[in-house]
Design a protein around this motif. Structure first.
Motif, short mmCIF file in Angstrom:
data_model
loop_
_atom_site.label_atom_id
_atom_site.label_comp_id
_atom_site.label_asym_id
_atom_site.label_seq_id
_atom_site.Cartn_x
_atom_site.Cartn_y
_atom_site.Cartn_z
N PHE A 1 114.45 -16.50 -27.63
CA PHE A 1 113.51 -15.89 -28.51
C PHE A 1 111.90 -15.80 -27.83
N VAL A 2 111.73 -17.14 -27.43
CA VAL A 2 110.10 -17.17 -26.58
C VAL A 2 110.11 -16.46 -25.53
N LEU A 3 111.10 -16.17 -24.79
CA LEU A 3 111.15 -15.32 -23.51
C LEU A 3 111.05 -14.06 -23.94
N ILE A 4 111.81 -13.61 -25.00
CA ILE A 4 111.83 -11.96 -25.01
C ILE A 4 110.52 -11.67 -25.93
N ILE A 5 110.16 -12.44 -26.82
CA ILE A 5 108.55 -12.38 -27.16
C ILE A 5 107.47 -12.25 -26.25
N GLY A 6 107.79 -13.46 -25.42
CA GLY A 6 106.61 -13.71 -24.54
C GLY A 6 106.41 -12.71 -23.04
N VAL A 7 107.52 -12.30 -22.58
CA VAL A 7 107.55 -11.60 -21.55
C VAL A 7 108.18 -10.11 -21.70
N PHE A 8 109.40 -10.02 -22.42
CA PHE A 8 110.09 -8.98 -21.99
C PHE A 8 109.60 -7.75 -23.47
N ASP A 9 108.97 -8.26 -24.29
CA ASP A 9 108.85 -7.34 -25.42
C ASP A 9 107.86 -6.32 -25.10
N GLU A 10 107.74 -5.18 -25.88
CA GLU A 10 106.66 -4.21 -25.66
C GLU A 10 105.22 -4.95 -25.99
N ASN A 11 105.35 -5.72 -27.07
CA ASN A 11 104.18 -6.23 -27.38
C ASN A 11 104.10 -7.77 -27.05
N SER A 12 104.26 -7.97 -25.78
CA SER A 12 104.55 -9.50 -25.27
C SER A 12 103.19 -10.02 -25.13
N LEU A 13 102.99 -11.42 -25.08
CA LEU A 13 102.01 -12.11 -24.98
C LEU A 13 101.27 -11.83 -23.75
N LEU A 14 101.89 -11.45 -22.53
CA LEU A 14 101.36 -11.11 -21.39
C LEU A 14 100.67 -9.67 -21.39
N ARG A 15 100.89 -8.84 -22.17
CA ARG A 15 100.39 -7.57 -22.32
C ARG A 15 99.26 -7.65 -23.19
N VAL B 1 97.32 -10.05 -23.57
CA VAL B 1 96.17 -10.82 -22.73
C VAL B 1 95.66 -9.76 -21.98
N SER B 2 96.53 -9.13 -21.33
CA SER B 2 95.61 -8.06 -20.27
C SER B 2 94.88 -6.90 -21.19
N HIS B 3 95.42 -6.55 -22.50
CA HIS B 3 94.81 -5.66 -23.16
C HIS B 3 93.44 -6.54 -23.70
N TRP B 4 93.54 -7.41 -24.23
CA TRP B 4 92.35 -8.35 -24.58
C TRP B 4 91.41 -8.32 -23.51
N TYR B 5 91.81 -8.69 -22.12
CA TYR B 5 90.94 -8.43 -21.15
C TYR B 5 90.23 -7.40 -20.79
N GLU B 6 90.93 -6.13 -21.09
CA GLU B 6 90.59 -4.87 -20.85
C GLU B 6 89.49 -4.41 -21.73
N ILE B 7 89.73 -4.79 -23.15
CA ILE B 7 88.80 -4.22 -24.61
C ILE B 7 87.52 -5.32 -23.86
N ARG B 8 87.80 -6.62 -23.62
CA ARG B 8 86.47 -7.16 -23.31
C ARG B 8 85.43 -6.49 -22.20
N THR B 9 86.17 -5.85 -21.21
CA THR B 9 85.49 -5.05 -20.12
C THR B 9 85.04 -4.04 -20.53
N LEU B 10 85.72 -3.20 -21.46
CA LEU B 10 85.15 -1.89 -21.90
C LEU B 10 83.87 -2.22 -22.87
N ASN B 11 84.05 -3.30 -23.70
CA ASN B 11 82.90 -3.44 -24.79
C ASN B 11 81.77 -4.05 -23.81
N SER B 12 81.69 -4.49 -22.60
CA SER B 12 80.44 -4.62 -21.69
C SER B 12 80.08 -3.60 -21.38
N LYS B 13 81.02 -2.74 -20.95
CA LYS B 13 80.34 -1.49 -20.28
C LYS B 13 79.63 -0.51 -21.56
#
Length: 102
Positions: free
Chosen positions: A23-37, A39-51
Motif C-alpha cells: 500500500f505504501v509503495l503504491i501510494i508513495g511511488v506508483f499512484d497518479e497522486n503519489s507523494l513524489l508528484r 512534492v514536485s508540484h509543491w516545489y513548482e507552485i512555490r517557484t511560480l508564486n515567487s515569480k
C-alpha cells in the motif's frame, strides 16, 4: 520450488506487513497522486508564486514610474535625455564611456 514455498510462508506469516508495504509503495511511488508528484508540484507552485510576486512588484514599480512620467514633465525630460540621449536644438551632447579594458 522450495524458494517459492519459503516466500509463500513468509508472506502468510507477515501478511499485514506485506499488504502495508504494498500500500505504501503504491501510494508513495506508483499512484497518479503519489507523494513524489505532490512534492514536485509543491516545489513548482512555490517557484511560480515567487515569480508572481516578482512580476507584481515590477508592475507596481512600472505603474509608479508611468504615473510620475505623465504628471511631471521634468521627469519625462530627464528620462528622455538619459535613456534615449535626446537633446534640445541648441545644445551638444558629449558621451563619455569608461574604458574598462585597460
Amino acid at each position: 520450488m522450495i524458494k517459492l514455498k519459503q516466500v509463500w510462508t513468509y508472506m502468510s506469516k507477515n501478511k499485514y506487513w506485506v499488504v502495508t508495504a504494498a500500500f505504501v509503495l503504491i501510494i508513495g511511488v506508483f499512484d497518479e497522486n503519489s507523494l513524489l508528484r505532490r512534492v514536485s508540484h509543491w516545489y513548482e507552485i512555490r517557484t511560480l508564486n515567487s515569480k508572481i510576486e516578482y512580476y507584481r512588484r515590477q508592475y507596481e514599480e512600472n505603474s509608479r514610474q508611468l504615473k510620475e512620467l505623465t504628471s511631471n514633465p521634468e521627469e519625462l525630460e530627464k528620462i528622455a535625455r538619459e535613456k534615449y540621449r535626446m537633446k534640445k536644438e541648441n545644445e551638444d551632447i558629449y558621451i563619455f564611456e569608461d574604458d574598462l579594458g585597460q
